[in-house]
Design a protein around this motif. Structure first.
Motif, mmCIF file in Angstrom:
data_model
loop_
_atom_site.group_PDB
_atom_site.id
_atom_site.type_symbol
_atom_site.label_atom_id
_atom_site.label_comp_id
_atom_site.label_asym_id
_atom_site.label_seq_id
_atom_site.Cartn_x
_atom_site.Cartn_y
_atom_site.Cartn_z
ATOM 1 N N ALA A 175 0.809 -1.224 0.000
ATOM 2 C CA ALA A 175 0.000 0.000 0.000
ATOM 3 C C ALA A 175 0.838 1.269 0.000
ATOM 4 N N PHE A 176 2.028 1.215 0.590
ATOM 5 C CA PHE A 176 2.831 2.441 0.638
ATOM 6 C C PHE A 176 3.283 2.857 -0.758
ATOM 7 N N ALA A 177 3.182 1.925 -1.728
ATOM 8 C CA ALA A 177 3.593 2.233 -3.100
ATOM 9 C C ALA A 177 2.410 2.426 -4.047
ATOM 10 N N ASN A 178 1.293 1.725 -3.806
ATOM 11 C CA ASN A 178 0.216 1.719 -4.807
ATOM 12 C C ASN A 178 -1.149 2.157 -4.293
ATOM 13 N N CYS A 179 -1.187 2.687 -3.078
ATOM 14 C CA CYS A 179 -2.445 3.182 -2.501
ATOM 15 C C CYS A 179 -2.262 4.667 -2.189
ATOM 16 N N PRO A 180 -2.617 5.556 -3.135
ATOM 17 C CA PRO A 180 -2.360 6.992 -2.938
ATOM 18 C C PRO A 180 -2.929 7.553 -1.643
ATOM 19 N N ALA A 181 -4.047 7.035 -1.186
ATOM 20 C CA ALA A 181 -4.639 7.541 0.058
ATOM 21 C C ALA A 181 -3.688 7.361 1.234
ATOM 22 N N PHE A 182 -2.853 6.328 1.160
ATOM 23 C CA PHE A 182 -1.840 6.143 2.192
ATOM 24 C C PHE A 182 -0.472 6.612 1.747
#
Length: 378
Positions: free
Chosen positions: A151-158
């Protein structure tokens, strides 16, 4: 002597030495582990006391890659998993019994291959080579762009928030002397960035693993830096506002496969995810584990075990942490629940932090044209 024997008998009669799993049947283990020892990420080499020597030691493998020591540690992790989950794994690999997935990272993929060599040594019926004492065991992966474990790479919200995190905590003041040593050395305010604290500690652990000594001033404060990194990792990957983005899909999948097992459906009862320290930590966070044990070490394992209490038939969840291969398992606790946490109560406590994959993508702001930086986890 008589008093000692009497004391031991009394302790046994009081079940002091009883294991929390006594009287339970293991139904499912859903686990995630960190890869083995690796070389440092190139961008942080500048913070080493000996960058040229460290670069030379990394050269045979590449930056961020599993080392021979990392392979051995991952193999030992596999031995630990075989010992603990032998009843579910079966004597040799069977697709219907175990699901294995890795992030699309070379160090994670090499780690699970090393572990699987220990989990599934060839038996006579499955031996295919007179030379190799090894079985090829498959695992699955998906491109990093689509992996809910990154998620730190592919989840912009995070990820947008993650990239700018400079969080402080009053707890970091406990390690101000150690952090000031680093601040002076690098002419930057280390305590202004939890990410820097976390990354510096990661670099030095990698350097030590490669056999390159730290400078005396850094060696003198490495324990305090490790304690500060434990605070920093919670700020980065334990914030209730973001943990659902980081591990909510994994949590939802635990629900899904637990439900199948409880209903008696034919499904794999061992699910293994080969990943990174932030995955191990964030999965503890969504599971509401307390305390969370700090920065996960190389080849550490966190599992949610689904168990049935033999006497009552109650379905419970037991959080288990294997901090290092060969060490005793640590039984953790869900905040607000008994150590053997009733399954329905576990779901009720943790549900606010779960996501199905489709909703996760939508809430993350994922789009097909998103471009991600894979440099830190390849």
């Amino acid at each position: 002597m008589f008093q000692v024997v009497a004391f031991l008998l009394l302790m046994l009669s009081c079940n002091v030495f009883a294991d929390v799993t006594d009287g339970t049947e293991l139904l499912l283990t859903f686990l995630i582990h960190r890869h083995g020892d690796r070389t440092p990420v190139q961008s942080f080499l500048k913070y080493s006391n000996q960058p040229e020597e460290l670069a030379e030691l990394s050269a045979p493998y590449g930056y961020g890659q599993l080392t021979p020591r990392g392979k051995r540690r991952a193999y030992a992790m596999g031995e630990s998993l075989r010992n603990r989950y032998d009843i579910l794994l079966g004597p040799t690999y069977n697709f219907s019994q175990v699901y294995i997935r890795s992030t699309d990272s070379t160090r994670a993929k090499m780690s699970i291959l090393s572990a699987l060599a220990a989990i599934y040594p060839p038996t006579d019926d499955h031996r295919w080579s007179d030379v190799l004492d090894w079985l090829p065991i498959p695992y699955t992966t998906v491109p990093s762009k689509y992996d809910f474990n990154l998620a730190f790479a592919n989840c912009p919200a995070f990820s947008d928030e993650y990239k700018s995190l400079g969080l402080k905590s009053p707890l970091l003041a406990l390690y101000s002397d150690a952090l000031s040593v680093l601040s002076k050395r690098f002419n930057t305010e280390v305590t202004d960035s939890s990410m820097l604290i976390y990354s510096l500690y990661d670099l030095y652990v990698s350097q030590i693993s490669l056999g390159l000594p730290l400078d005396e001033d850094i060696a003198d404060v490495i324990d305090d830096l490790g304690a500060a990194a434990n605070v920093a990792v919670d700020l980065l990957f334990g914030d209730p506002k973001y943990i659902a983005y980081q591990a909510g899909v994994l949590l939802q999948q635990f629900y899904e496969y637990s439900a199948l097992v409880i209903d008696g459906a034919d499904t794999q009862k061992v699910r293994i995810y080969s990943a990174h320290d932030f995955n191990v930590y964030s999965f503890k966070a969504v599971a509401q584990i307390t305390p969370r044990q700090g920065v996960p070490k190389y080849s550490s394992v966190f599992a949610l075990e689904l168990r049935k209490v033999s006497e009552t038939g109650q379905i419970v969840v037991l959080p288990v942490y294997l901090p290092e291969p060969g060490e005793e398992a640590i039984y953790l606790q869900v905040d607000g629940c008994d150590q053997l946490c009733d399954y329905n109560q576990f779901v009720e406590i943790t549900q606010p932090y779960s996501f199905d994959e489709k909703t996760w993508r939508s809430e993350c702001g994922f789009t097909e044209d998103i471009v991600i930086d894979e440099s830190s986890f390849q």
